[in-house]
Design a protein around this motif. Structure first.
Motif, mmCIF file in Angstrom:
data_model
loop_
_atom_site.group_PDB
_atom_site.id
_atom_site.type_symbol
_atom_site.label_atom_id
_atom_site.label_comp_id
_atom_site.label_asym_id
_atom_site.label_seq_id
_atom_site.Cartn_x
_atom_site.Cartn_y
_atom_site.Cartn_z
ATOM 1 N N GLY A 54 80.557 57.678 -53.437
ATOM 2 C CA GLY A 54 80.788 58.687 -54.465
ATOM 3 C C GLY A 54 80.263 60.059 -54.094
ATOM 4 O O GLY A 54 80.193 60.945 -54.939
ATOM 5 N N TYR A 55 79.910 60.247 -52.827
ATOM 6 C CA TYR A 55 79.313 61.512 -52.388
ATOM 7 C C TYR A 55 80.337 62.557 -51.972
ATOM 8 O O TYR A 55 80.051 63.750 -52.007
ATOM 9 N N THR A 74 81.041 65.874 -53.960
ATOM 10 C CA THR A 74 81.016 65.680 -55.407
ATOM 11 C C THR A 74 79.669 66.158 -55.958
ATOM 12 O O THR A 74 78.722 66.404 -55.195
ATOM 13 N N GLU A 76 77.624 64.325 -57.592
ATOM 14 C CA GLU A 76 76.691 63.243 -57.234
ATOM 15 C C GLU A 76 76.246 63.384 -55.775
ATOM 16 O O GLU A 76 75.081 63.194 -55.444
ATOM 17 N N GLN A 79 73.723 66.280 -55.426
ATOM 18 C CA GLN A 79 72.386 65.879 -55.881
ATOM 19 C C GLN A 79 71.716 64.956 -54.861
ATOM 20 O O GLN A 79 70.539 65.125 -54.530
ATOM 21 N N ALA A 80 72.468 63.994 -54.353
ATOM 22 C CA ALA A 80 71.916 63.064 -53.369
ATOM 23 C C ALA A 80 71.509 63.798 -52.096
ATOM 24 O O ALA A 80 70.446 63.529 -51.516
#
Length: 97
Positions: A54-55, A74, A76, A79-80
């Protein structure tokens, strides 16, 4: 995760791809391949892993030889990536830094 280090992002090839995408709205498959010096099959595998997590999101335009794929990070993934970078900085700076 050890100290916030993300094992999906930590692989050098994926970390390099994420670094490029963190600094651009998007990047084409060709751009990533050329700048990372990876074979098409290796880049495809690395980007599939990031997409499955999902990155990143892939956008395909056309089919076959005339088609192209573009990737974007993305929310997400952003943030990661930021959390992973912060964890690496803390690790490199050492305790009490």
């Amino acid at each position: 995760m050890i100290g916030g280090i993300d094992p999906i992002i930590h692989v050098p090839k994926r970390l390099a791809a994420m670094a490029i995408l963190a600094n651009a709205p998007s990047a084409s498959f060709r751009f990533l391949r050329d700048h990372l010096g990876l074979s098409e099959s290796d880049l495809s595998k690395q980007m599939s892993t990031l997409e499955s997590a999902g990155y990143v999101k892939s956008i395909k335009d056309g089919h076959g030889r005339g088609g192209s794929t573009t990737y974007r990070m993305t929310a997400e993934g952003e943030q990661a990536y930021r959390s992973h970078c912060a964890a690496l900085r803390a690790l490199l700076d050492g305790p009490g830094a």
